[in-house]
Design a protein around this motif. Structure first.
Motif, PDB file in Angstrom:
ATOM      1  N   LEU A   1      -2.551  10.724   0.648  1.00  0.00           N
ATOM      2  CA  LEU A   1      -2.114   9.229   0.624  1.00  0.00           C
ATOM      3  C   LEU A   1      -0.640   9.022   1.121  1.00  0.00           C
ATOM      4  O   LEU A   1       0.146   9.999   0.527  1.00  0.00           O
ATOM      5  N   THR A   2      -0.517   8.195   1.962  1.00  0.00           N
ATOM      6  CA  THR A   2       0.742   7.929   2.345  1.00  0.00           C
ATOM      7  C   THR A   2       1.560   6.711   1.326  1.00  0.00           C
ATOM      8  O   THR A   2       0.769   5.782   1.543  1.00  0.00           O
ATOM      9  N   PRO A   3       2.689   6.709   1.012  1.00  0.00           N
ATOM     10  CA  PRO A   3       3.205   5.833   0.234  1.00  0.00           C
ATOM     11  C   PRO A   3       3.391   4.335   1.135  1.00  0.00           C
ATOM     12  O   PRO A   3       3.618   4.482   2.408  1.00  0.00           O
ATOM     13  N   ILE A   4       3.005   3.167   0.567  1.00  0.00           N
ATOM     14  CA  ILE A   4       3.133   2.138   1.429  1.00  0.00           C
ATOM     15  C   ILE A   4       4.573   1.825   1.971  1.00  0.00           C
ATOM     16  O   ILE A   4       5.497   2.156   1.333  1.00  0.00           O
ATOM     17  N   LYS A   5       4.657   1.275   2.897  1.00  0.00           N
ATOM     18  CA  LYS A   5       5.724   0.619   3.773  1.00  0.00           C
ATOM     19  C   LYS A   5       5.531  -0.636   4.013  1.00  0.00           C
ATOM     20  O   LYS A   5       4.857  -1.074   4.594  1.00  0.00           O
ATOM     21  N   LEU A   6       6.794  -1.470   3.254  1.00  0.00           N
ATOM     22  CA  LEU A   6       6.507  -2.764   3.116  1.00  0.00           C
ATOM     23  C   LEU A   6       7.349  -3.577   4.176  1.00  0.00           C
ATOM     24  O   LEU A   6       8.466  -3.318   4.662  1.00  0.00           O
ATOM     25  N   GLY A   7       6.545  -4.492   4.989  1.00  0.00           N
ATOM     26  CA  GLY A   7       7.012  -5.230   6.045  1.00  0.00           C
ATOM     27  C   GLY A   7       7.336  -6.586   5.258  1.00  0.00           C
ATOM     28  O   GLY A   7       7.445  -7.095   4.057  1.00  0.00           O
ATOM     29  N   PRO A   8       7.954  -7.625   6.116  1.00  0.00           N
ATOM     30  CA  PRO A   8       8.150  -8.845   5.622  1.00  0.00           C
ATOM     31  C   PRO A   8       7.053  -9.539   4.880  1.00  0.00           C
ATOM     32  O   PRO A   8       6.127  -9.569   4.981  1.00  0.00           O
TER      33      PRO A   8
ATOM     34  N   LYS B   1       4.853   9.876  -6.105  1.00  0.00           N
ATOM     35  CA  LYS B   1       4.890  10.656  -4.490  1.00  0.00           C
ATOM     36  C   LYS B   1       4.159  11.778  -4.496  1.00  0.00           C
ATOM     37  O   LYS B   1       3.154  12.188  -3.716  1.00  0.00           O
ATOM     38  N   LYS B   2       4.140  12.488  -5.579  1.00  0.00           N
ATOM     39  CA  LYS B   2       3.558  13.883  -5.884  1.00  0.00           C
ATOM     40  C   LYS B   2       2.265  13.808  -5.892  1.00  0.00           C
ATOM     41  O   LYS B   2       1.159  14.592  -5.448  1.00  0.00           O
ATOM     42  N   VAL B   3       1.755  12.519  -6.714  1.00  0.00           N
ATOM     43  CA  VAL B   3       0.296  12.177  -6.804  1.00  0.00           C
ATOM     44  C   VAL B   3      -0.506  11.927  -5.584  1.00  0.00           C
ATOM     45  O   VAL B   3      -1.539  12.209  -5.172  1.00  0.00           O
ATOM     46  N   LEU B   4       0.314  11.210  -4.721  1.00  0.00           N
ATOM     47  CA  LEU B   4      -0.259  10.349  -3.709  1.00  0.00           C
ATOM     48  C   LEU B   4      -0.291  11.687  -2.424  1.00  0.00           C
ATOM     49  O   LEU B   4      -1.563  11.620  -1.861  1.00  0.00           O
TER      50      LEU B   4
ATOM     51  N   LEU C   1      -3.027  -3.335   2.935  1.00  0.00           N
ATOM     52  CA  LEU C   1      -4.379  -3.638   1.918  1.00  0.00           C
ATOM     53  C   LEU C   1      -5.197  -2.181   1.796  1.00  0.00           C
ATOM     54  O   LEU C   1      -5.793  -1.888   0.925  1.00  0.00           O
ATOM     55  N   GLN C   2      -5.510  -1.702   3.056  1.00  0.00           N
ATOM     56  CA  GLN C   2      -6.335  -0.546   3.079  1.00  0.00           C
ATOM     57  C   GLN C   2      -5.685   0.553   2.175  1.00  0.00           C
ATOM     58  O   GLN C   2      -6.457   1.366   1.489  1.00  0.00           O
ATOM     59  N   GLN C   3      -4.367   0.877   2.403  1.00  0.00           N
ATOM     60  CA  GLN C   3      -3.764   1.720   1.367  1.00  0.00           C
ATOM     61  C   GLN C   3      -3.939   1.528  -0.007  1.00  0.00           C
ATOM     62  O   GLN C   3      -4.020   2.706  -0.705  1.00  0.00           O
ATOM     63  N   PHE C   4      -3.805   0.177  -0.362  1.00  0.00           N
ATOM     64  CA  PHE C   4      -4.041  -0.059  -1.804  1.00  0.00           C
ATOM     65  C   PHE C   4      -5.548   0.171  -2.093  1.00  0.00           C
ATOM     66  O   PHE C   4      -5.950   0.857  -3.169  1.00  0.00           O
ATOM     67  N   VAL C   5      -6.499   0.194  -1.316  1.00  0.00           N
ATOM     68  CA  VAL C   5      -7.883   0.483  -1.615  1.00  0.00           C
ATOM     69  C   VAL C   5      -8.049   1.894  -1.570  1.00  0.00           C
ATOM     70  O   VAL C   5      -8.868   2.324  -2.563  1.00  0.00           O
ATOM     71  N   ASP C   6      -7.523   2.692  -0.755  1.00  0.00           N
ATOM     72  CA  ASP C   6      -7.663   4.127  -0.787  1.00  0.00           C
ATOM     73  C   ASP C   6      -6.914   4.653  -2.237  1.00  0.00           C
ATOM     74  O   ASP C   6      -7.655   5.715  -2.660  1.00  0.00           O
ATOM     75  N   ALA C   7      -5.865   3.879  -2.499  1.00  0.00           N
ATOM     76  CA  ALA C   7      -5.298   4.521  -3.855  1.00  0.00           C
ATOM     77  C   ALA C   7      -6.329   4.138  -5.115  1.00  0.00           C
ATOM     78  O   ALA C   7      -6.582   4.998  -5.999  1.00  0.00           O
ATOM     79  N   PHE C   8      -6.953   3.030  -4.854  1.00  0.00           N
ATOM     80  CA  PHE C   8      -8.111   2.842  -6.004  1.00  0.00           C
ATOM     81  C   PHE C   8      -9.156   3.867  -5.980  1.00  0.00           C
ATOM     82  O   PHE C   8      -9.723   4.394  -6.962  1.00  0.00           O
ATOM     83  N   ASN C   9      -9.786   4.110  -4.676  1.00  0.00           N
ATOM     84  CA  ASN C   9     -10.814   4.931  -4.696  1.00  0.00           C
ATOM     85  C   ASN C   9     -10.483   6.261  -4.777  1.00  0.00           C
ATOM     86  O   ASN C   9     -11.346   7.005  -5.204  1.00  0.00           O
ATOM     87  N   ALA C  10      -9.243   6.836  -4.704  1.00  0.00           N
ATOM     88  CA  ALA C  10      -9.000   8.120  -5.121  1.00  0.00           C
ATOM     89  C   ALA C  10      -8.521   8.374  -6.514  1.00  0.00           C
ATOM     90  O   ALA C  10      -8.013   9.480  -6.843  1.00  0.00           O
ATOM     91  N   ASN C  11      -8.762   7.132  -7.301  1.00  0.00           N
ATOM     92  CA  ASN C  11      -8.047   7.078  -8.551  1.00  0.00           C
ATOM     93  C   ASN C  11      -6.621   7.344  -8.892  1.00  0.00           C
ATOM     94  O   ASN C  11      -6.307   8.238  -9.874  1.00  0.00           O
TER      95      ASN C  11
END
Length: 534
Positions: A183-190, A175-178, A121-131
């Protein structure tokens, strides 16, 4: 320093959604919401440790819901879900639309029913805030299990796959933009892939835009109708307060009040009206503005209530209820609520353009207006507003097709599992197109109405309408002879869409308390102003 809107999953308004789309604010998730998110994630982990079978956590999806997935494949399951469901087509959403889309998903995740981890969730927020905004194509959702394809494209970008946009890079490899924004790409758990893609956030994001633009268009349409009224020298008798008390629909009363405050009265004089021959009554597109525009206001209020609830609703499947220690499959992802509301919005706001086009006809037709044909001198050598009216007629005709409800359709998908769908994505997109056409038709009417008022010079209209005319003239010159017209229509459309006409009109119709009486703020303390109805 940029301000923040704090999301808790419960209190986000449609106005705030629009502001988040404009990039005015960044996002924070409140502490209580993070606690709920963490508890829901703990329950997911607990169920997995207990070996319990739960849909979308350790099973396949849709028709494959009965296929149990081995523990060592659960991350692959979620990644495959995102990749396979990223199957949309068409042009990408605009950056402001993606920001609204992302903000709504963050708000839903903040409710704590999705099973997402706090980290993701925080990674999602960080991506939004970084535009950093993923590439999301506009087509490919039927609003069944929510907006699966658009939400998958969003998640795909956050995984570092597909395309992403930022102000610094434009469209580029995700990946380049992140990486450029640390920013680190999200890694999905179950369950986390499914947690990112079940919901109605595309329908709602586009729907909120259609709603808020409709609100501005409806407010502006009253001032434009008043300007046409002056150009055609109408009678204000039809807007008498007692007429509308006798049929007390809220929207009708509101529009009639606005017209009384914008048009000729003892406190707001119009030289044009004072020098006009009195009429018994006018045509319907003048006389019935409160009745027709009024239901548009009431429609907008209805749709705002639906969308405000939807903005703050948990739309996942399955739903995680940490306090009950249960994970339950349901149908909150279904898009029928916003779909039906947006079909209704399109039908409602279209009527503004329907009325507007007919008023344009009255303005340019000397049989109705007693003004020069097509509002131009040396007719024949000049064509004036002839073709602008044709454009308005074309837009109104397109709207009549676009207003056919999409939510009455359903096509079964997912091998019969999703056997009723809302078609909400198309409901939202066509509602936006209808609003765009309304804005353009209103622009043509406003240009025409200003010309009509100017033909009555040296007589002046009321103070608020003179100010509207002056704003138009600051952007668009008068029309003594033919010139390239399309840029004028575009510029006046911007004035309408950006709320600049409404901004001028608003102080004249807002109410203040003066010696215990409700009056319009522009009366500057005059106690003899008209008593208003709330």
């Amino acid at each position: 320093m940029q301000d923040y809107i704090v999301l808790d999953g419960h209190n986000l308004s449609t106005n705030e959604v629009m502001d988040l789309g404009r990039g005015i604010y960044k996002i924070k998730v409140c502490g209580d919401a993070l606690t709920r998110v963490a508890k829901a994630r703990d329950l997911i982990e607990q169920k997995l440790k207990e070996g319990k079978v739960a849909y979308g956590i350790n099973t396949g999806f849709g028709k494959f819901a009965n296929v149990v997935i081995p523990t060592e494949e659960l991350t692959v399951l979620q990644e495959n879900l995102i990749r396979s469901h990223s199957a949309g087509v068409g042009d990408p959403l605009a950056p402001d639309q993606v920001r609204r889309f992302m903000a709504l998903r963050i708000n839903v995740l903040s409710k704590g029913h999705s099973g997402i981890s706090v980290k993701v969730l925080q990674q999602f927020v960080d991506a939004f805030n970084a535009n950093c905004l993923p590439w999301v194509p506009e087509k490919g959702t039927v609003g069944a299990s929510g907006d699966l394809a658009p939400l998958s494209h969003m998640a795909l970008g956050l995984m570092g796959e597909g395309k992403m946009w930022s102000p610094e890079t434009g469209w580029e490899n995700s990946k380049k933009v992140l990486d450029m924004h640390n920013l680190t790409p999200i890694k999905l758990g179950p369950k986390e892939g499914l947690a990112l893609i079940n919901g109605t956030q595309l329908i709602t994001a586009l729907g909120v835009e259609a709603l808020e633009r409709s609100t501005i268009a409806a407010d502006t349409a009253t001032a434009i109708a008043a300007m046409s009224f002056e150009g055609l020298k109408g009678t204000t008798r039809a807007f008498d307060e007692d007429i509308h008390k006798a049929r007390p629909h809220a929207g009708q009363i509101k529009v009639a009040k606005h017209l009384r405050l914008l048009l000729h009265s003892e406190t707001n004089r119009s030289e044009i009206s004072e020098n006009s021959k009195p009429r018994v009554q006018d045509s319907y597109t003048l006389r019935c503005v409160p009745q027709v525009h009024g239901i548009v206001y009431d429609t907008i209020d209805f749709v705002r209530n639906i969308l405000t609830v939807e903005v703050n609703s948990g739309t996942d499947n399955p739903m995680v209820f940490a306090d009950r220690q249960e994970i339950i499959s349901g149908g909150n992802f279904h898009g029928e609520y916003p779909a039906k509301a947006l079909d209704y919005l399109a039908i409602g706001i279209h009527e503004i353009a329907n009325m507007s086009e007919r008023r344009i006809e009255r303005l340019i037709n000397p049989a109705y207006s007693e003004l020069p044909a097509f509002l131009v001198t040396e007719g024949g050598l000049n064509s004036g507003m002839m073709m602008a009216h044709v454009t308005a007629a074309a837009l109104v005709s397109e709207n009549k097709v676009l207003c056919h409800p999409s939510s009455v359709d359903s096509i079964t998908t997912s091998a019969g599992t999703e056997d009723h769908v809302s078609m909400g994505g198309w409901c939202a997109r066509k509602a936006l197109k209808v609003v765009e056409h309304v804005e353009q038709v209103l622009a043509i009417e406003l240009i025409s109405a200003c010309l009509a008022v100017e033909y009555h010079r040296p007589l002046k209209t009321t103070e608020p309408l003179e100010k509207v005319l002056a704003l138009v003239r600051s952007t668009v010159d008068p029309w003594p002879k033919d010139r390239y017209l399309a840029p004028d229509i575009e510029e006046v459309t911007k004035l309408i869409r950006e709320g600049k006409i409404w901004k001028i009109m608003k102080p004249y119709i807002e109410e203040t308390r003066v010696n215990g009486l409700n009056t319009a703020s522009h009366l500057n303390g005059n106690q003899h102003g008209e008593t208003l109805i709330r």
